[in-house]
Every structure is written in structure tokens, then in C-alpha cells.
Design an enzyme around this catalytic site. Structure first.
Site, PDB file in Angstrom:
ATOM      1  N   ALA A 106      53.229  27.440  11.619  1.00 40.97           N
ATOM      2  CA  ALA A 106      54.475  27.521  10.855  1.00 40.97           C
ATOM      3  C   ALA A 106      54.597  28.950  10.329  1.00 40.97           C
ATOM      4  CB  ALA A 106      54.427  26.532   9.705  1.00 40.97           C
ATOM      5  N   GLY A 149      50.671  24.797  12.944  1.00 44.71           N
ATOM      6  CA  GLY A 149      51.811  24.109  13.543  1.00 44.71           C
ATOM      7  C   GLY A 149      51.875  24.276  15.048  1.00 44.71           C
ATOM      8  N   GLU A 152      49.697  21.651  16.326  1.00 45.42           N
ATOM      9  CA  GLU A 152      50.389  20.368  16.091  1.00 45.42           C
ATOM     10  C   GLU A 152      51.528  20.158  17.089  1.00 45.42           C
ATOM     11  OE1 GLU A 152      50.930  21.561  11.966  1.00 45.42           O
ATOM     12  OE2 GLU A 152      49.912  19.727  11.371  1.00 45.42           O
ATOM     13  N   GLU A 172      45.054  25.882   8.258  1.00 46.86           N
ATOM     14  CA  GLU A 172      45.807  25.751   7.001  1.00 46.86           C
ATOM     15  C   GLU A 172      44.887  25.791   5.783  1.00 46.86           C
ATOM     16  OE1 GLU A 172      46.183  23.794   9.655  1.00 46.86           O
ATOM     17  OE2 GLU A 172      48.312  23.549  10.116  1.00 46.86           O
TER      18      GLU A 172
HETATM   19  N1  CAA Z   1      53.559  33.079  10.241  1.00 41.73           N
HETATM   20  C1  CAA Z   1      54.242  34.242  10.115  1.00 41.73           C
HETATM   21  N2  CAA Z   1      53.902  35.383  10.757  1.00 41.73           N
HETATM   22  C2  CAA Z   1      52.837  35.324  11.560  1.00 41.73           C
HETATM   23  C3  CAA Z   1      52.086  34.147  11.750  1.00 41.73           C
HETATM   24  C4  CAA Z   1      52.501  32.989  11.045  1.00 41.73           C
HETATM   25  N3  CAA Z   1      51.881  31.792  11.189  1.00 41.73           N
HETATM   26  N4  CAA Z   1      51.061  34.431  12.587  1.00 41.73           N
HETATM   27  C5  CAA Z   1      51.180  35.710  12.932  1.00 41.73           C
HETATM   28  N5  CAA Z   1      52.250  36.263  12.312  1.00 41.73           N
HETATM   29  C6  CAA Z   1      52.717  37.643  12.409  1.00 41.73           C
HETATM   30  C7  CAA Z   1      51.852  38.586  11.601  1.00 41.73           C
HETATM   31  O1  CAA Z   1      52.203  38.564  10.240  1.00 41.73           O
HETATM   32  C8  CAA Z   1      52.136  39.900  12.295  1.00 41.73           C
HETATM   33  O2  CAA Z   1      53.390  40.361  11.858  1.00 41.73           O
HETATM   34  P1  CAA Z   1      53.558  41.910  11.373  1.00 41.73           P
HETATM   35  O3  CAA Z   1      53.301  42.703  12.617  1.00 41.73           O
HETATM   36  O4  CAA Z   1      54.971  41.969  10.904  1.00 41.73           O
HETATM   37  O5  CAA Z   1      52.536  42.137  10.318  1.00 41.73           O
HETATM   38  C9  CAA Z   1      52.314  39.496  13.755  1.00 41.73           C
HETATM   39  O6  CAA Z   1      52.596  38.091  13.744  1.00 41.73           O
HETATM   40  C10 CAA Z   1      51.062  39.717  14.583  1.00 41.73           C
HETATM   41  O7  CAA Z   1      49.992  39.046  13.932  1.00 41.73           O
HETATM   42  P2  CAA Z   1      48.586  39.753  13.615  1.00 41.73           P
HETATM   43  O8  CAA Z   1      48.776  41.209  13.369  1.00 41.73           O
HETATM   44  O9  CAA Z   1      47.923  38.970  12.544  1.00 41.73           O
HETATM   45  O10 CAA Z   1      47.870  39.548  15.040  1.00 41.73           O
HETATM   46  P3  CAA Z   1      46.317  39.429  15.317  1.00 41.73           P
HETATM   47  O11 CAA Z   1      46.172  39.461  16.793  1.00 41.73           O
HETATM   48  O12 CAA Z   1      45.553  40.402  14.515  1.00 41.73           O
HETATM   49  O13 CAA Z   1      45.892  37.964  14.781  1.00 41.73           O
HETATM   50  C11 CAA Z   1      46.155  35.591  14.493  1.00 41.73           C
HETATM   51  C12 CAA Z   1      46.390  36.821  15.402  1.00 41.73           C
HETATM   52  C13 CAA Z   1      44.659  35.301  14.386  1.00 41.73           C
HETATM   53  C14 CAA Z   1      46.841  34.400  15.155  1.00 41.73           C
HETATM   54  C15 CAA Z   1      46.732  35.855  13.089  1.00 41.73           C
HETATM   55  O14 CAA Z   1      48.062  36.323  13.224  1.00 41.73           O
HETATM   56  C16 CAA Z   1      46.772  34.657  12.193  1.00 41.73           C
HETATM   57  O15 CAA Z   1      45.744  34.271  11.653  1.00 41.73           O
HETATM   58  N6  CAA Z   1      47.956  34.032  12.011  1.00 41.73           N
HETATM   59  C17 CAA Z   1      48.132  32.924  11.110  1.00 41.73           C
HETATM   60  C18 CAA Z   1      47.577  31.633  11.694  1.00 41.73           C
HETATM   61  C19 CAA Z   1      47.748  30.499  10.710  1.00 41.73           C
HETATM   62  O16 CAA Z   1      47.223  30.517   9.625  1.00 41.73           O
HETATM   63  N7  CAA Z   1      48.500  29.458  11.110  1.00 41.73           N
HETATM   64  C20 CAA Z   1      48.782  28.320  10.290  1.00 41.73           C
HETATM   65  C21 CAA Z   1      50.089  28.477   9.590  1.00 41.73           C
HETATM   66  S1  CAA Z   1      50.391  27.204   8.381  1.00 41.73           S
HETATM   67  C22 CAA Z   1      50.955  25.879   9.268  1.00 41.73           C
HETATM   68  O17 CAA Z   1      51.108  25.923  10.460  1.00 41.73           O
HETATM   69  C23 CAA Z   1      51.252  24.655   8.448  1.00 41.73           C
HETATM   70  C24 CAA Z   1      51.540  23.430   9.221  1.00 41.73           C
HETATM   71  O18 CAA Z   1      50.699  22.600   9.441  1.00 41.73           O
HETATM   72  C25 CAA Z   1      52.882  23.158   9.702  1.00 41.73           C
END
Ligand code: CAA
Length: 300
Positions: A106, A149, A152, A172
């Protein structure tokens, strides 16, 4: 058997085939797929195409955010899915992302300032469940990150094919929350309590191989860019070549197995099986076998 979803006719007519803008084709779209592609230029965060007349391919296309599932993206995704589900020429749907990310979850930036009163009152994420209500089979073709998400979303699909690069996770817990798109519930049914607990409590990513060993994905395809999408399209074409009433019935009974007791599920399966004897496809399928020829299903 019609779709459960009702659309205004004007909506259906307006969303006919459109061309993929050359500038936004994801790299994995092989030339063969690209030649046959059509897409909806009105979509900002997804691509919708037909690599085969019987297969709808929906591609999450928000590369800068690793396909983070924002509300506008999900709205478009639901529209494209409903459109494909309502289209009689489509037999199966493939859902994919990019090589780097199926979807990284998400949209955290969209969510971070939300208050309880908003999310509760507006039933935040409720519209995510629509995909699980589609009548047609949906195959997730997963490369790269399928986190939160994104994991999911893959679990909501009927079949998951994984590229060797796929990484599944429910991180999460690192954000101070828990899965909200069905992950805790679908994972426990898919891989059992201990593994579901490990994923949800530690946030550890699971490799494609591990996910296959755990039964979370159907199989890991060979290496190579676009391979997982290619295989998913091949599978979707195969499913589309069957009698579509039987396909929908098979999906319905397998899904019922998630929710019913064994006795109820067996009764339900038997009743649906009996019902298929009212179809022309059953007559054709069995006659074709007896006459040693290929069945010509009419989906009736
Ligand atoms: N939401 C918003 N933006 C996101 C995102 C997310 N879930 N995941 C990645 N991005 C964005 C980053 O903020 C970044 O944007 P900027 O360039 O503007 O800073 C861009 O995508 C590239 O990401 P990274 O620089 O972090 O890329 P990376 O290769 O270094 O890392 C990653 C990749 C490990 C996937 C890392 O991006 C990450 O950990 N993302 C979040 C994963 C996460 O926590 N997901 C769960 C979300 S909560 C959820 O989903 C709730 C639910 O159950 C519905």
C-alpha cells in the site's frame, strides 16, 4: 452465468480497446505481446492490454514508486478488472507488475497521516476485496517485490506464478501496523499458521523458491526478463480454451473450499457438478472424447 458486477452500458462501451503509448511500455512486454497489445490511455497507473484475444493483461505501472498501491491506482485496477470480467471474449486475466516490483505494498506516503476516524468511517481498503469476487480466473505473474499489499494482492489472485527474482513479504510490522488487505487470513490458509506467523511477526521476505516449497505460489518459472508474464499468458490461453462455464464453476468450488466445512464443500461441489449436465459444453466435451476429436466449446 453472467458477471456479478453490473456496469452502466455507457461505461462498457467507452472502455473498448485502446493503444499502449510507446513511451510507457514496460520492458518485459515481449515483442509478440507488444504487437497485439491494446491499452487504455485514460489509465495513469496501469496498462491494460490483450496479448491474445482471449487474455486480458493488466500491468501495474507506477515504476517510480515500485507500484505502490495508492487509492487512484486501485481504482483503475478495479475498473480494468471489472471490464475484463464482463467481456465475453476474455477467458482469463493476467495481473503483473515490473521486473523490479509486482507491488511494494500500500502507498505508505498516502497512508501515513490518516487518522482512525478516517480509515474506519471510510472503510479504507474495502475496495481491495473486489478482485476476489471476479468470476474469471486471475493469474498473478510476480517478479521482484511483492510486499505488504503487493503480497496480499497476489494472494487474492487464483494462481500465482513467480519469477526466480520474486520476493514475498508482509513487512507491515516494521511500520507499526499489521496486514490490512487480507494477508494474515489468506496466508494462514495458504501456508499454515507457523509460516504465516513468521511472515507477519518478523516481516522477513520469502524467496520465490521458499514460497513455492510452502505452497504459496503454484511454481517458479525459468529465469529471464518477461518469462513469468509469458508463462502466465500461456496458462491463461490454455484456461480460455476450455468451456468457460466449467472454468467458472471450478473456480467457484475451489474458492468455496476456503470457507466451507469439508461436508458442506463436498455437497456444494456435487451440486455444481450435477448442474453442469445442463450445459451444451458438457454434451460437447463428452461427445468429443467418445468421437476422438477436440471439443468445440460454445460456453453455453
Ligand atoms: N509506498 C510508497 N512509496 C513506496 C513504497 C510504498 N509501499 N515502496 C517504495 N516506495 C517508493 C520509495 O519511497 C521510493 O520513492 P522516492 O524515490 O520518491 O524516495 C521509491 O519507491 C523507490 O523505493 P526505494 O528507494 O526504497 O527502493 P529500494 O530498492 O531501495 O527498496 C523496497 C525497495 C525494499 C521495496 C523498499 O522500497 C521498501 O521497503 N518499501 C516499502 C515496503 C513496505 O513496507 N510495504 C508495506 C506497505 S504497508 C501495506 O501494504 C499495508 C497493507 O497491508 C495494505
Amino acid at each position: 452465468m453472467g458477471s456479478r458486477f453490473c456496469f452502466p452500458m455507457s461505461f462498457l462501451i467507452s472502455r473498448t480497446l485502446r493503444v499502449v503509448p510507446a513511451t510507457i511500455k514496460p520492458s518485459y512486454l515481449a515483442s509478440t505481446v507488444r504487437l497485439m497489445s491494446t491499452s487504455n490511455t485514460e489509465y495513469q497507473f496501469i496498462l491494460s492490454s490483450r496479448p491474445d484475444p482471449s487474455v486480458a493483461l493488466i500491468t501495474l505501472n507506477r515504476p517510480k514508486a515500485l507500484n505502490a498501491l495508492s487509492s487512484p491506482l486501485f481504482k483503475e485496477l478495479n475498473q480494468a478488472l471489472f471490464e475484463a470480467d464482463a467481456d465475453d471474449s476474455v477467458g482469463a486475466i493476467v495481473l503483473t507488475g515490473s521486473e523490479k516490483a509486482f507491488a511494494a505494498g500500500a502507498d505508505i506516503k498516502e497512508m501515513k497521516d490518516k487518522e482512525y476516524s478516517d480509515v474506519y468511517k471510510n472503510n479504507f481498503l474495502e475496495n481491495w476485496g473486489q478482485i476476489a469476487k471476479l468470476r474469471k480466473p486471475v493469474i498473478a505473474a510476480v517478479s521482484g517485490y511483492a510486499l505488504g499489499g503487493g503480497c496480499e494482492l497476489a494472494l487474492m489472485c487464483d494462481i500465482i506464478l513467480a519469477s526466480p527474482t520474486a520476493k514475498f513479504g508482509q513487512p507491515e510490522i516494521n511500520l507499526g501496523v499489521i496486514p490490512g488487505g487480507g494477508g494474515s487470513q489468506r496466508l494462514v490458509r495458504s501456508i499454515g499458521k507457523s509460516r504465516a506467523m513468521e511472515m507477519c511477526l518478523t516481516g522477513r521476505n520469502v524467496s520465490a523458491q521458499e514460497a513455492a516449497e510452502w505452497g504459496m505460489v503454484s511454481r517458479v518459472v525459468g529465469e529471464g526478463e518477461g518469462k513469468v508474464v509469458e508463462e502466465a499468458i500461456t496458462m491463461a490461453k490454455e484456461i480460455s480454451s476450455k468451456g468457460q462455464i466449467a472454468v467458472q464453476a471450478a473456480k467457484e468450488v475451489v474458492n468455496a473450499g476456503y470457507e466451507l466445512t469439508l461436508a458442506e464443500g463436498l455437497r456444494f461441489e456435487r451440486r455444481i457438478f450435477h448442474g453442469l449436465f445442463a450445459t451444451k459444453d458438457q454434451k460437447e466435451g463428452m461427445a468429443a472424447f467418445a468421437e476422438k476429436r477436440k471439443a468445440q466449446f460454445t460456453n453455453s
